[in-house]
Design an enzyme around this catalytic site. Structure first.
Site, short mmCIF file in Angstrom:
data_model
loop_
_atom_site.label_atom_id
_atom_site.label_comp_id
_atom_site.label_asym_id
_atom_site.label_seq_id
_atom_site.Cartn_x
_atom_site.Cartn_y
_atom_site.Cartn_z
N LYS A 110 21.10 -18.38 76.26
CA LYS A 110 21.59 -19.11 75.22
C LYS A 110 19.81 -18.75 74.60
CE LYS A 110 23.92 -21.58 72.46
NZ LYS A 110 24.52 -22.06 72.58
N ASP A 169 24.82 -20.22 66.31
CA ASP A 169 25.31 -21.17 66.76
C ASP A 169 24.21 -21.59 65.52
OD1 ASP A 169 25.27 -22.86 69.28
OD2 ASP A 169 24.20 -23.56 68.38
P1 NDP Z 1 26.62 -24.51 61.72
O1 NDP Z 1 25.47 -24.46 61.73
O2 NDP Z 1 27.51 -23.84 60.78
O3 NDP Z 1 26.75 -26.17 61.85
C1 NDP Z 1 26.11 -27.53 61.82
C2 NDP Z 1 26.29 -28.09 61.41
O4 NDP Z 1 25.79 -29.97 62.11
C3 NDP Z 1 25.75 -28.90 59.76
O5 NDP Z 1 26.66 -29.82 59.50
C4 NDP Z 1 24.57 -29.41 60.55
O6 NDP Z 1 23.95 -30.17 59.20
C5 NDP Z 1 25.02 -30.03 61.61
N1 NDP Z 1 24.02 -30.81 62.33
C6 NDP Z 1 23.55 -29.52 62.34
N2 NDP Z 1 22.00 -30.66 63.35
C7 NDP Z 1 21.82 -31.77 63.94
C8 NDP Z 1 21.76 -33.16 63.58
N3 NDP Z 1 20.85 -33.05 64.28
N4 NDP Z 1 22.05 -34.58 63.40
C9 NDP Z 1 23.43 -34.02 62.92
N5 NDP Z 1 23.72 -32.93 62.52
C10 NDP Z 1 23.12 -31.46 62.32
O7 NDP Z 1 26.24 -24.38 63.45
P2 NDP Z 1 27.77 -24.56 64.15
O8 NDP Z 1 29.34 -24.69 63.77
O9 NDP Z 1 28.28 -23.59 64.46
O10 NDP Z 1 27.59 -25.49 65.71
C11 NDP Z 1 28.13 -27.20 65.67
C12 NDP Z 1 28.14 -27.33 66.86
O11 NDP Z 1 29.13 -26.29 67.80
C13 NDP Z 1 26.59 -27.16 67.98
O12 NDP Z 1 26.87 -28.57 69.20
C14 NDP Z 1 27.04 -25.32 68.31
O13 NDP Z 1 26.26 -25.07 70.06
C15 NDP Z 1 28.67 -25.50 68.38
N6 NDP Z 1 28.67 -24.24 68.83
C16 NDP Z 1 28.87 -23.48 68.19
C17 NDP Z 1 30.16 -22.66 68.58
C18 NDP Z 1 29.40 -21.14 67.86
O14 NDP Z 1 30.32 -20.25 67.84
N7 NDP Z 1 29.28 -21.31 66.36
C19 NDP Z 1 30.57 -22.06 69.73
C20 NDP Z 1 31.07 -23.08 70.44
C21 NDP Z 1 29.94 -24.43 70.44
P3 NDP Z 1 23.22 -30.30 58.48
O15 NDP Z 1 23.70 -28.67 57.03
O16 NDP Z 1 22.49 -31.31 57.40
O17 NDP Z 1 22.32 -29.21 58.97
O1 2IT Z 2 28.09 -21.86 72.38
C1 2IT Z 2 28.52 -21.61 72.20
O2 2IT Z 2 29.15 -20.69 73.15
C2 2IT Z 2 27.80 -20.22 71.08
N1 2IT Z 2 27.65 -20.53 70.23
C3 2IT Z 2 28.99 -19.29 70.93
C4 2IT Z 2 28.70 -18.10 72.07
C5 2IT Z 2 28.96 -16.70 71.58
O3 2IT Z 2 28.79 -15.60 72.46
O4 2IT Z 2 30.08 -16.28 70.90
#
Ligand code: NDP
Ligand code: 2IT
Length: 455
Positions: free
Chosen positions: A128, A168
């Site tokens: 990561k 992420d």
């Molecule tokens: P995005 O940046 O697309 O969206 C993040 C969302 O979470 C936004 O709505 C953001 O709001 C909110 N957020 C971020 N930080 C905080 C905080 N400190 N408190 C409250 N709300 C917060 O990210 P993703 O959707 O990609 O990721 C969301 C989660 O999913 C993370 O935990 C990530 O690790 C996990 N994840 C993502 C994957 C992926 O493929 N993208 C795969 C597996 C897990 P704001 O607009 O205010 O920042």
């Molecule tokens: O938390 C996760 O699994 C991710 N942000 C996606 C990682 C990836 O390599 O697609």
């Protein structure tokens, strides 16, 4: 929580060797506690010090990123890549750009990623990375300059057979594009070194949707074990980014009713339910306009906007009565009071789209009260699994249809689900997805580490 004496010294060492990294301690505690049954049964893992080895990254890279704002101000940020474990494949995991990123946060995420990637059944190690850079309010040109400066350093540590980052929080298609462009320019070669690429230049169909869709497939499988389905279920979703948007989309497809989403400033409660039309607006608001969820309540007056109370020990989103909960924002968004509210309201299922959104005390409350609980390392693995599918397509030069990728994604989510249940059964904890995910992921990586000797 009382730490089991078999793993207490290991956890104590992790805490003392990694000061000021509470998220990493938390992730280590959650995993170590649930490994006790396999560590007791198979002494080779402790003899070989496998848990201890897995808790030290193979390599942690920290570097300076200097860039300039549109008005010429010099900015300095910290960049990181934690290359956690390569026993079963090259390092794989996302990059996060958020002001609260630090070494400890990325170590917890990389540690979780190792288990998640192992569970997927694909040959992917765990890593990561990211930066404390805050993308909010930055112009497109500033984002590009930052991404280029970040990749100028990270490039030397990457390769499509060594370490393959993805998105992420704060890193989506736009940022992947800018980083890919810089990597390609420096190396003078076109490889699949990043996943989440655009469709016209090496990306895979369905990668943007994969985490949210996979999460909902997983939840459907959980309910199926009880002869139930998502149809007609009222659902709480948090976050409004990539994972949330596509979790909502798949929930709508499966005829569930979604009544919430959020950002870091507050949450929306739409008692009428989110429709496809409202979801299209939300996607535009977040992805194009880069606005705040509060604007949704201005457009749809039936929806209420609730700003978050700073430092509150309870997030009132989780106090809204519903059947299922899908935290999809960030770590530690469900604490003890939230878990109690969910239990009191009779929530049946909680599946994590985010990484470690539920703290350890809250997990205990959910499990003791019979809520079906799926940890992120199982339920949100669809994203990285589809990244694995993108890598395979890049290596082979093939392009798969949306249907082909979706079929593979569904098969992988079912494999993870069934592995969790089979392993939980094997270790005397039927229905416990945490024990299943942790022991299932651990065993695959641990056996590879033993086979590869003392490295
Ligand atoms: P995005 O940046 O697309 O969206 C993040 C969302 O979470 C936004 O709505 C953001 O709001 C909110 N957020 C971020 N930080 C905080 C905080 N400190 N408190 C409250 N709300 C917060 O990210 P993703 O959707 O990609 O990721 C969301 C989660 O999913 C993370 O935990 C990530 O690790 C996990 N994840 C993502 C994957 C992926 O493929 N993208 C795969 C597996 C897990 P704001 O607009 O205010 O920042
Ligand atoms: O938390 C996760 O699994 C991710 N942000 C996606 C990682 C990836 O390599 O697609």
């Amino acid at each position: 929580m009382i730490i089991h004496p078999l793993v207490a010294p290991i956890l104590a060492e992790v805490v003392s060797a990694n000061p000021g990294e509470p998220e990493f301690h938390q992730a280590a505690e959650e995993v170590l506690q649930t490994l006790v049954p396999i560590l007791e049964k198979e002494r080779k893992y402790l003899k070989e010090k496998i848990p201890q080895r897995m808790l030290v990254p193979e390599r942690t890279i920290e570097f300076r990123v200097v860039w300039q704002t549109d008005n010429g101000e010099v900015q300095v940020n910290r960049g990181y890549r934690v290359q956690m474990n390569s026993a079963i494949g090259p390092y794989k995991g996302g990059l996060r750009f958020h002001p609260n990123v630090n070494r400890g946060v990325l170590k917890f995420l990389a540690f979780e990623q190792v288990f998640k990637n192992a569970l997927s059944g694909l040959p992917l190690g765990g890593g990561k990375g990211g930066s404390d850079f805050d993308p909010k309010g930055k112009s497109d040109a500033e984002i590009m300059r930052f991404c280029q400066a970040f990749m100028l350093e990270l490039e030397r540590h990457l390769d499509h057979r060594r370490d393959i980052p993805a998105g992420d929080i704060g890193v989506g298609a736009r940022e992947i594009g800018y980083m890919f462009g810089m990597y390609k320019k420096i190396r003078n070669e076109f490889t699949g070194v990043l996943t989440g690429k655009g469709l016209g230049w090496g990306g895979s169909l369905l990668r943007p949707e994969a985490t949210g869709y996979g999460l909902v497939y997983f939840a459907a499988d959980m309910l199926h074990t009880k002869g139930d389905s998502l149809k007609g279920k009222t659902c709480l979703v948090s976050g409004s980014g990539n994972v949330s948007q596509f979790a909502i989309e798949k929930l709508l497809e499966l005829a569930a009713k979604v009544i919430t989403f959020s950002d870091s400033d507050g949450f929306i409660y739409d008692k009428d339910g989110i429709t496809y039309e409202k979801l299209a607006y939300l996607k535009w608001l977040k992805n194009e306009k880069r606005g705040r969820v509060s604007e949704y309540a201005e457009k749809y007056p039936s929806a209420e906007y609730h700003p978050v109370a700073r430092n509150a020990r309870q997030n009132l989103l989780w106090a809204i009565p519903a059947d299922c909960a899908f935290p999809c924002a960030t770590q530690n968004e469900i604490l003890e009071n939230d878990a109690m509210a969910l239990v009191q309201n009779g929530v049946r299922l909680l599946a994590e789209g985010a990484n470690m959104p539920t703290n350890n005390a809250a997990i205990e409350i959910l499990q003791k009260n019979g809520v079906m609980y799926a940890p992120g390392k199982a339920a949100n693995a669809g994203g990285v699994a589809t990244s694995g599918l993108e890598m395979t397509q890049n290596y082979s030069g093939e392009y798969w249809t949306r249907e082909q990728v979706d079929q593979k994604l569904q098969a992988i989510m079912r494999h993870i689900h069934d592995t969790c249940l089979a392993v939980a059964n094997e270790f005397g904890a039927p229905g416990n997805y945490v024990i299943g995910a942790n022991i299932g992921g651990f065993r695959r990586v641990a056996d590879a580490m033993i086979a590869q000797g003392m490295i």
